[in-house]
Design a protein around this motif. Structure first.
Motif, short mmCIF file in Angstrom:
data_model
loop_
_atom_site.label_atom_id
_atom_site.label_comp_id
_atom_site.label_asym_id
_atom_site.label_seq_id
_atom_site.Cartn_x
_atom_site.Cartn_y
_atom_site.Cartn_z
N PHE A 94 0.82 -1.20 0.00
CA PHE A 94 0.00 0.00 0.00
C PHE A 94 0.86 1.26 0.00
CE2 PHE A 94 -2.53 3.36 1.98
CZ PHE A 94 -3.66 3.34 1.17
N LYS A 95 1.94 1.25 0.79
CA LYS A 95 2.82 2.42 0.82
C LYS A 95 3.51 2.62 -0.53
CE LYS A 95 3.83 2.31 5.79
NZ LYS A 95 4.90 2.14 6.82
N THR A 96 3.95 1.53 -1.14
CA THR A 96 4.59 1.63 -2.45
C THR A 96 3.60 2.14 -3.49
OG1 THR A 96 6.05 -0.21 -1.89
CG2 THR A 96 5.88 0.37 -4.21
N LEU A 97 2.38 1.63 -3.45
CA LEU A 97 1.34 2.10 -4.36
C LEU A 97 1.05 3.57 -4.13
CD1 LEU A 97 -0.91 1.70 -6.44
CD2 LEU A 97 -2.38 0.86 -4.60
N ILE A 133 -1.58 2.61 -12.85
CA ILE A 133 -2.11 2.91 -14.18
C ILE A 133 -3.63 2.80 -14.19
CG2 ILE A 133 -2.15 2.19 -16.60
CD1 ILE A 133 0.73 1.21 -16.23
N GLY A 134 -4.16 1.75 -13.56
CA GLY A 134 -5.60 1.57 -13.54
C GLY A 134 -6.33 2.70 -12.84
N ILE A 135 -5.81 3.09 -11.68
CA ILE A 135 -6.47 4.15 -10.91
C ILE A 135 -6.43 5.47 -11.66
CG2 ILE A 135 -6.34 5.51 -8.78
CD1 ILE A 135 -5.20 3.00 -7.40
N ILE A 136 -5.26 5.84 -12.17
CA ILE A 136 -5.14 7.14 -12.82
C ILE A 136 -5.91 7.18 -14.13
CG2 ILE A 136 -3.07 6.78 -14.23
CD1 ILE A 136 -3.71 9.84 -12.04
N SER A 137 -6.02 6.03 -14.83
CA SER A 137 -6.77 5.99 -16.08
C SER A 137 -8.24 6.35 -15.85
CB SER A 137 -6.67 4.61 -16.74
OG SER A 137 -5.34 4.32 -17.11
N VAL A 138 -8.84 5.78 -14.81
CA VAL A 138 -10.25 6.00 -14.52
C VAL A 138 -10.48 7.40 -13.96
CG1 VAL A 138 -12.20 5.25 -13.10
CG2 VAL A 138 -10.69 3.56 -14.17
N PHE A 139 -9.72 7.76 -12.93
CA PHE A 139 -9.93 9.05 -12.29
C PHE A 139 -9.54 10.21 -13.22
CE2 PHE A 139 -10.53 6.85 -8.32
CZ PHE A 139 -11.28 7.72 -7.56
N GLY A 140 -8.50 10.01 -14.00
CA GLY A 140 -8.07 11.07 -14.91
C GLY A 140 -9.14 11.41 -15.94
N TRP A 141 -9.76 10.37 -16.51
CA TRP A 141 -10.81 10.61 -17.51
C TRP A 141 -12.02 11.29 -16.87
CZ3 TRP A 141 -15.14 7.59 -20.09
CH2 TRP A 141 -15.34 8.05 -21.40
N THR A 191 -0.73 3.01 -22.93
CA THR A 191 0.05 3.03 -21.69
C THR A 191 0.04 1.67 -21.01
OG1 THR A 191 -0.36 5.40 -21.36
CG2 THR A 191 0.26 4.12 -19.41
N TRP A 192 -1.06 0.94 -21.13
CA TRP A 192 -1.12 -0.39 -20.53
C TRP A 192 -0.06 -1.32 -21.11
CZ3 TRP A 192 -3.12 -2.11 -16.24
CH2 TRP A 192 -4.16 -1.42 -15.63
N PHE A 193 0.23 -1.20 -22.39
CA PHE A 193 1.28 -2.03 -22.99
C PHE A 193 2.63 -1.74 -22.34
CE2 PHE A 193 -1.98 -2.29 -26.22
CZ PHE A 193 -1.84 -3.57 -26.74
N TYR A 228 4.65 5.68 -13.28
CA TYR A 228 4.34 4.46 -12.53
C TYR A 228 5.58 3.64 -12.20
CZ TYR A 228 3.92 3.77 -17.58
OH TYR A 228 4.12 3.84 -18.93
N ASP A 229 6.72 3.98 -12.82
CA ASP A 229 7.97 3.28 -12.49
C ASP A 229 8.49 3.67 -11.12
OD1 ASP A 229 10.50 5.46 -13.48
OD2 ASP A 229 8.40 5.87 -13.88
N ALA A 230 7.84 4.64 -10.45
CA ALA A 230 8.27 5.00 -9.09
C ALA A 230 8.27 3.80 -8.17
CB ALA A 230 7.34 6.09 -8.54
N ALA A 231 7.33 2.89 -8.40
CA ALA A 231 7.27 1.67 -7.58
C ALA A 231 8.55 0.86 -7.75
CB ALA A 231 6.05 0.84 -7.97
N ALA A 232 9.11 0.87 -8.95
CA ALA A 232 10.34 0.11 -9.20
C ALA A 232 11.53 0.72 -8.46
CB ALA A 232 10.62 0.06 -10.70
N HIS A 233 11.54 2.04 -8.32
CA HIS A 233 12.66 2.69 -7.63
C HIS A 233 12.71 2.34 -6.15
CE1 HIS A 233 13.15 4.79 -11.30
NE2 HIS A 233 12.15 5.63 -11.13
#
Length: 527
Positions: free
Chosen positions: A37-40, A282-290, A80-82, A257-262
């Motif tokens: 959750f913290k990473t997300l 990606i899923g959250i921002i796709s829905v809320f952004g639109w 972006t999903w790809f 979204y690569d922040a999680a990788a760092h």
């Protein structure tokens, strides 16, 4: 006696992420205390709901009207999903703080690994450091509108912050983020937990409240089908070109979204939780952004008035004018608009804080591998808080330098945004391309594995990244003059040219990519 050999008796008790880190040749140095959750939260805060859409909404709307802007988000989200899926697979196999450039080195193999790692590391560093600047600029722009509406309006003698004060706000935000990042990571993680709720709750309030408050709303046919270019405002009459530029707001918003990788060296079960955090962001921002784009667009009262330099917000910030029109029209007061602008400003604050965290981790990892001048300075961890504090302040200093032209140049945000996007997203391309062309027998998959689907997914992702980087080099206004010229191609050409010259003349002789700091059982480089 202290030594670097992995204690095999501990392997069975290791966290899965730490075990894979040891296999790759790195010992655990950072505190592995981050939950999924913290990473997300940090990953989502780096992308953020408002910080990409808000500053570019007005310009993207002007190019080709609402339909192109609204459907552009859907198109960009799809591609972006790809990219996200391709990166999630690689992250699952290589859960390291160095992330992108570490991935590039291992995936490209011993011959091309050092060059791939070098290019990826510098692209990512440039993108992340410029990303701090984009958040500071847009946050200052929002604060400028808040101050203007709090002191009146542009029509009623309100105070519009001049360039020197705008620069002070820019520098102040950057310094605050650097200061906070010198504390223990738990403090940043806690703030980012506040951030995710701030944006989810705040975003929900804005998306629901704004169309309800507006005295009138645009029709669905206007929002979803109205397409018109505005050559008198942008100088662009070509419809295809206008559509390409109207997509920029979505392309600028949908990365990070690569922040999680760092943070994988600080995350529990990183080989599983890293990919989950990437795809969930990606899923959250796709829905809320639109939903946010739709809320703004449905609430437009007078399209042409949004850009009028004599309007209440001086024509400087289209979302602020939409909020003002809605609340002042309904309640004859700008208080509601100010509150919602403060929510948006908070998103910029949290986003800049998260990007500073990510940028410092990349600089730290590259310094650990001797890829930056004076690496011994930038790789030092704070003796008490165990965070790369020197790297934090280096990133902050460079970001401040990027903002100094605010005093003289009107297109600073365009240039910084382009540099940020090309560097950041361009860094994604290197490991994805290497993963696409490498022999499958050389890849050790993690829990998230694409199998035979990896080549088509990586191919689409790579082409999309190349397209994205290309369009950010285009002129955004015509006719081209000193005030409208996109300086990003020049800045990037000089910067990347010097970096590659350094490689040819010197760095290729000694830079080998990620430097292992423990010995594995077989003493060989892990795949």
């Amino acid at each position: 006696m202290v030594h670097n050999q992995v204690d095999t008796s501990r392997i069975q008790d290791m966290d899965s992420g730490e075990k894979r880190l040891n296999e790759l040749g790195y010992k655990q140095e950072l505190r592995r205390e981050m939950t999924l959750f913290k990473t997300l939260a940090i990953s989502f805060s780096t992308m953020t709901l408002f910080t990409g859409i808000t500053p570019l909404y007005g310009s993207s709307l002007a190019y080709a009207g609402p339909a192109s802007l609204v459907w552009g988000w859907v198109v960009v989200s799809f591609f972006t999903w790809f990219v996200g899926i391709a990166m999630a697979e690689i992250c699952s196999s290589f859960p390291t703080t160095g992330s992108l450039y570490f991935w590039a080195a291992h995936l490209a193999g011993p011959k091309w690994g050092p060059l791939a790692s070098w290019c990826c590391a510098w692209l990512e560093s440039i993108g992340l450091i410029a990303g701090i600047g984009t958040q500071a600029y847009a946050g200052s722009q929002t604060l400028q509108s808040i101050i203007l509406l709090c002191t009146g309006t542009n029509k009623d003698g309100g105070y519009l912050a001049p360039k020197w004060l705008f620069l002070c706000m820019y520098i102040g935000l950057t310094l605050i983020w650097a200061f906070l990042n010198t504390f223990a990571l738990e403090v940043i993680a806690f703030i980012d937990i506040i951030s995710i709720w701030w944006q989810v709750i705040g975003g929900t309030v804005i998306v629901i409240m704004l169309p309800l408050v507006a005295l009138t709303t645009q029709s669905a046919s206007y929002v979803f089908t109205n397409f018109n270019v505005a050559p008198e405002r942008t100088g662009i009459s070509s419809k295809p070109y206008a559509v390409i530029l109207s997509f920029l707001v979505s392309q600028y918003s949908l990365y990070g979204y690569d922040a999680a990788a760092h943070l994988t060296e600080e995350t529990k079960g990183a080989d599983k939780n890293g990919p989950i955090a990437i795809l969930s962001s990606i899923g959250i921002i796709s829905v809320f952004g639109w939903a946010y784009i739709l809320a703004l667009t449905f609430s437009i009262q007078d399209f042409s008035y949004l850009y009028d330099p004599t309007n209440e917000t001086a024509g400087t910030f289209v979302p602020a004018q939409i909020l003002y029109d809605a609340f002042h029209g309904r309640y004859n007061s700008s208080a509601g608009a100010i509150i919602l602008l403060f929510i948006i400003w908070g998103s910029f604050f949290f986003g800049g804080l998260s990007i500073t965290t990510s940028a410092a981790r990349v600089v730290y990892a590259l310094s650990r591998d001797k890829g930056i001048p004076f690496s011994s300075v930038w790789q030092k961890l704070h003796p008490k808080h165990k965070v790369p504090s020197n790297a934090v302040w280096l990133c902050a200093a460079i970001s401040i330098l990027l903002g100094l032209p605010i005093l003289k140049v009107n297109v600073v945000f365009t240039a910084i945004t382009s540099i940020c996007t090309i560097g950041w997203v361009g860094g994604y391309a290197v490991p994805i391309f290497a993963r696409m062309v490498m022999a499958e027998k050389n890849f050790k998959p993690g829990p998230f594995y694409l199998g035979k689907a990896r080549r088509p997914i990586c191919f689409v992702a790579f082409l999309w990244i190349c397209y994205t980087c290309s369009v950010f080099l285009l002129p955004t206004y015509y006719p081209i003059s000193w005030d409208t010229f996109n300086y990003a191609p020049v800045a990037l050409s000089v910067g990347l040219g010097l970096i590659m010259l350094w490689w040819v003349l010197d760095a290729r002789k000694w830079f080998t990519g990620p430097v292992r700091n423990i010995d594995t059982d077989n003493g060989k480089n892990a795949n």
